[in-house]
Design a protein around this motif. Structure first.
Motif, PDB file in Angstrom:
ATOM      1  N   VAL A 230      55.715   3.758  65.286  1.00  0.00           N
ATOM      2  CA  VAL A 230      56.434   4.646  64.366  1.00  0.00           C
ATOM      3  C   VAL A 230      56.974   5.817  65.174  1.00  0.00           C
ATOM      4  O   VAL A 230      56.239   6.468  65.917  1.00  0.00           O
ATOM      5  N   ILE A 231      58.281   6.049  65.024  1.00  0.00           N
ATOM      6  CA  ILE A 231      58.944   7.202  65.634  1.00  0.00           C
ATOM      7  C   ILE A 231      59.562   7.988  64.489  1.00  0.00           C
ATOM      8  O   ILE A 231      60.336   7.426  63.706  1.00  0.00           O
ATOM      9  N   THR A 232      59.223   9.274  64.402  1.00  0.00           N
ATOM     10  CA  THR A 232      59.761  10.094  63.319  1.00  0.00           C
ATOM     11  C   THR A 232      59.929  11.536  63.782  1.00  0.00           C
ATOM     12  O   THR A 232      59.302  11.963  64.744  1.00  0.00           O
ATOM     13  N   ASP A 233      60.776  12.239  63.084  1.00  0.00           N
ATOM     14  CA  ASP A 233      60.944  13.666  63.324  1.00  0.00           C
ATOM     15  C   ASP A 233      59.811  14.395  62.615  1.00  0.00           C
ATOM     16  O   ASP A 233      59.241  13.877  61.656  1.00  0.00           O
ATOM     17  N   VAL A 234      59.488  15.577  63.087  1.00  0.00           N
ATOM     18  CA  VAL A 234      58.458  16.378  62.429  1.00  0.00           C
ATOM     19  C   VAL A 234      59.039  17.013  61.164  1.00  0.00           C
ATOM     20  O   VAL A 234      58.447  16.937  60.096  1.00  0.00           O
ATOM     21  N   ARG A 235      60.207  17.627  61.279  1.00  0.00           N
ATOM     22  CA  ARG A 235      60.826  18.287  60.124  1.00  0.00           C
ATOM     23  C   ARG A 235      61.845  17.365  59.479  1.00  0.00           C
ATOM     24  O   ARG A 235      62.795  16.926  60.124  1.00  0.00           O
ATOM     25  N   MET A 236      61.615  17.100  58.191  1.00  0.00           N
ATOM     26  CA  MET A 236      62.529  16.281  57.412  1.00  0.00           C
ATOM     27  C   MET A 236      62.715  16.955  56.057  1.00  0.00           C
ATOM     28  O   MET A 236      61.887  17.775  55.660  1.00  0.00           O
ATOM     29  N   PRO A 237      63.776  16.616  55.315  1.00  0.00           N
ATOM     30  CA  PRO A 237      64.068  17.312  54.060  1.00  0.00           C
ATOM     31  C   PRO A 237      62.945  17.236  53.015  1.00  0.00           C
ATOM     32  O   PRO A 237      62.613  18.223  52.394  1.00  0.00           O
ATOM     33  N   GLU A 238      62.360  16.096  52.808  1.00  0.00           N
ATOM     34  CA  GLU A 238      61.404  15.929  51.718  1.00  0.00           C
ATOM     35  C   GLU A 238      59.947  15.904  52.155  1.00  0.00           C
ATOM     36  O   GLU A 238      59.050  16.055  51.330  1.00  0.00           O
ATOM     37  N   ALA A 239      59.693  15.657  53.432  1.00  0.00           N
ATOM     38  CA  ALA A 239      58.313  15.519  53.896  1.00  0.00           C
ATOM     39  C   ALA A 239      58.237  15.871  55.369  1.00  0.00           C
ATOM     40  O   ALA A 239      59.245  15.969  56.049  1.00  0.00           O
ATOM     41  N   SER A 240      57.034  16.013  55.834  1.00  0.00           N
ATOM     42  CA  SER A 240      56.796  16.284  57.250  1.00  0.00           C
ATOM     43  C   SER A 240      56.440  14.984  57.964  1.00  0.00           C
ATOM     44  O   SER A 240      55.717  14.152  57.412  1.00  0.00           O
ATOM     45  N   GLY A 241      56.912  14.837  59.177  1.00  0.00           N
ATOM     46  CA  GLY A 241      56.507  13.694  59.980  1.00  0.00           C
ATOM     47  C   GLY A 241      55.002  13.703  60.232  1.00  0.00           C
ATOM     48  O   GLY A 241      54.383  12.645  60.344  1.00  0.00           O
ATOM     49  N   LEU A 242      54.422  14.894  60.292  1.00  0.00           N
ATOM     50  CA  LEU A 242      52.966  15.002  60.443  1.00  0.00           C
ATOM     51  C   LEU A 242      52.267  14.451  59.205  1.00  0.00           C
ATOM     52  O   LEU A 242      51.252  13.744  59.318  1.00  0.00           O
ATOM     53  N   ASP A 243      52.800  14.743  58.026  1.00  0.00           N
ATOM     54  CA  ASP A 243      52.222  14.212  56.792  1.00  0.00           C
ATOM     55  C   ASP A 243      52.367  12.692  56.727  1.00  0.00           C
ATOM     56  O   ASP A 243      51.445  11.995  56.296  1.00  0.00           O
ATOM     57  N   ALA A 244      53.513  12.189  57.146  1.00  0.00           N
ATOM     58  CA  ALA A 244      53.722  10.741  57.162  1.00  0.00           C
ATOM     59  C   ALA A 244      52.747  10.067  58.118  1.00  0.00           C
ATOM     60  O   ALA A 244      52.165   9.022  57.795  1.00  0.00           O
ATOM     61  N   ALA A 245      52.539  10.679  59.282  1.00  0.00           N
ATOM     62  CA  ALA A 245      51.594  10.124  60.255  1.00  0.00           C
ATOM     63  C   ALA A 245      50.186  10.120  59.678  1.00  0.00           C
ATOM     64  O   ALA A 245      49.452   9.135  59.811  1.00  0.00           O
ATOM     65  N   ARG A 246      49.782  11.204  59.032  1.00  0.00           N
ATOM     66  CA  ARG A 246      48.454  11.290  58.407  1.00  0.00           C
ATOM     67  C   ARG A 246      48.301  10.217  57.339  1.00  0.00           C
ATOM     68  O   ARG A 246      47.279   9.557  57.229  1.00  0.00           O
ATOM     69  N   ALA A 247      49.331  10.011  56.520  1.00  0.00           N
ATOM     70  CA  ALA A 247      49.275   9.002  55.462  1.00  0.00           C
ATOM     71  C   ALA A 247      49.099   7.603  56.042  1.00  0.00           C
ATOM     72  O   ALA A 247      48.331   6.797  55.513  1.00  0.00           O
ATOM     73  N   LEU A 248      49.801   7.311  57.122  1.00  0.00           N
ATOM     74  CA  LEU A 248      49.649   6.005  57.776  1.00  0.00           C
ATOM     75  C   LEU A 248      48.217   5.802  58.264  1.00  0.00           C
ATOM     76  O   LEU A 248      47.616   4.746  58.050  1.00  0.00           O
ATOM     77  N   LEU A 249      47.681   6.814  58.922  1.00  0.00           N
ATOM     78  CA  LEU A 249      46.314   6.708  59.436  1.00  0.00           C
ATOM     79  C   LEU A 249      45.308   6.596  58.298  1.00  0.00           C
ATOM     80  O   LEU A 249      44.367   5.795  58.367  1.00  0.00           O
ATOM     81  N   ASP A 250      45.493   7.375  57.243  1.00  0.00           N
ATOM     82  CA  ASP A 250      44.588   7.331  56.095  1.00  0.00           C
ATOM     83  C   ASP A 250      44.626   5.975  55.397  1.00  0.00           C
ATOM     84  O   ASP A 250      43.638   5.551  54.804  1.00  0.00           O
ATOM     85  N   ALA A 251      45.787   5.303  55.480  1.00  0.00           N
ATOM     86  CA  ALA A 251      45.931   3.976  54.873  1.00  0.00           C
ATOM     87  C   ALA A 251      45.375   2.871  55.777  1.00  0.00           C
ATOM     88  O   ALA A 251      45.425   1.699  55.423  1.00  0.00           O
ATOM     89  N   GLY A 252      44.868   3.265  56.940  1.00  0.00           N
ATOM     90  CA  GLY A 252      44.248   2.280  57.827  1.00  0.00           C
ATOM     91  C   GLY A 252      45.163   1.698  58.881  1.00  0.00           C
ATOM     92  O   GLY A 252      44.755   0.805  59.617  1.00  0.00           O
ATOM     93  N   HIS A 253      46.392   2.185  58.967  1.00  0.00           N
ATOM     94  CA  HIS A 253      47.311   1.681  59.987  1.00  0.00           C
ATOM     95  C   HIS A 253      46.965   2.329  61.328  1.00  0.00           C
ATOM     96  O   HIS A 253      46.979   3.543  61.455  1.00  0.00           O
ATOM     97  N   ARG A 254      46.656   1.539  62.299  1.00  0.00           N
ATOM     98  CA  ARG A 254      46.396   2.033  63.654  1.00  0.00           C
ATOM     99  C   ARG A 254      47.603   1.661  64.491  1.00  0.00           C
ATOM    100  O   ARG A 254      47.650   0.627  65.124  1.00  0.00           O
ATOM    101  N   VAL A 255      48.587   2.515  64.421  1.00  0.00           N
ATOM    102  CA  VAL A 255      49.882   2.258  65.043  1.00  0.00           C
ATOM    103  C   VAL A 255      50.220   3.428  65.954  1.00  0.00           C
ATOM    104  O   VAL A 255      49.910   4.571  65.631  1.00  0.00           O
TER     105      VAL A 255
END
Length: 80
Positions: free
Chosen positions: A7-32
């Protein structure tokens, strides 16, 4: 289902943070491998990215740098 390999993402995005997206992936069990990019680097963002096990790249960045970091991220996953 599909398997995420990177996963490659920007940190600052209009609706969400890339940090939040990364946390959500990890919390969902994705080890990517995660690569985050930012034009607004600060110590808090660097610390948070490190906690998530993400590679944080400062923009602008070259394709050479991006290729190198993608390889490092994918190689790191294979080593686990």
């Amino acid at each position: 289902g599909e398997c995420l390999q990177l996963v490659i993402t920007d940190v600052r995005m209009p609706e969400a943070s890339g940090l939040d997206a990364a946390r959500a992936l990890l919390d969902a069990g994705h080890r990517v491998p995660l690569i985050l990019m930012t034009a607004y680097s600060d110590s808090w963002t660097r610390s948070r990215a490190a906690e998530l096990g993400a590679i944080l790249l400062d923009k602008p960045l070259s394709l050479t740098t991006l290729r190198r970091e993608v390889r490092r991220a994918v190689d790191g996953l294979a080593a686990r």
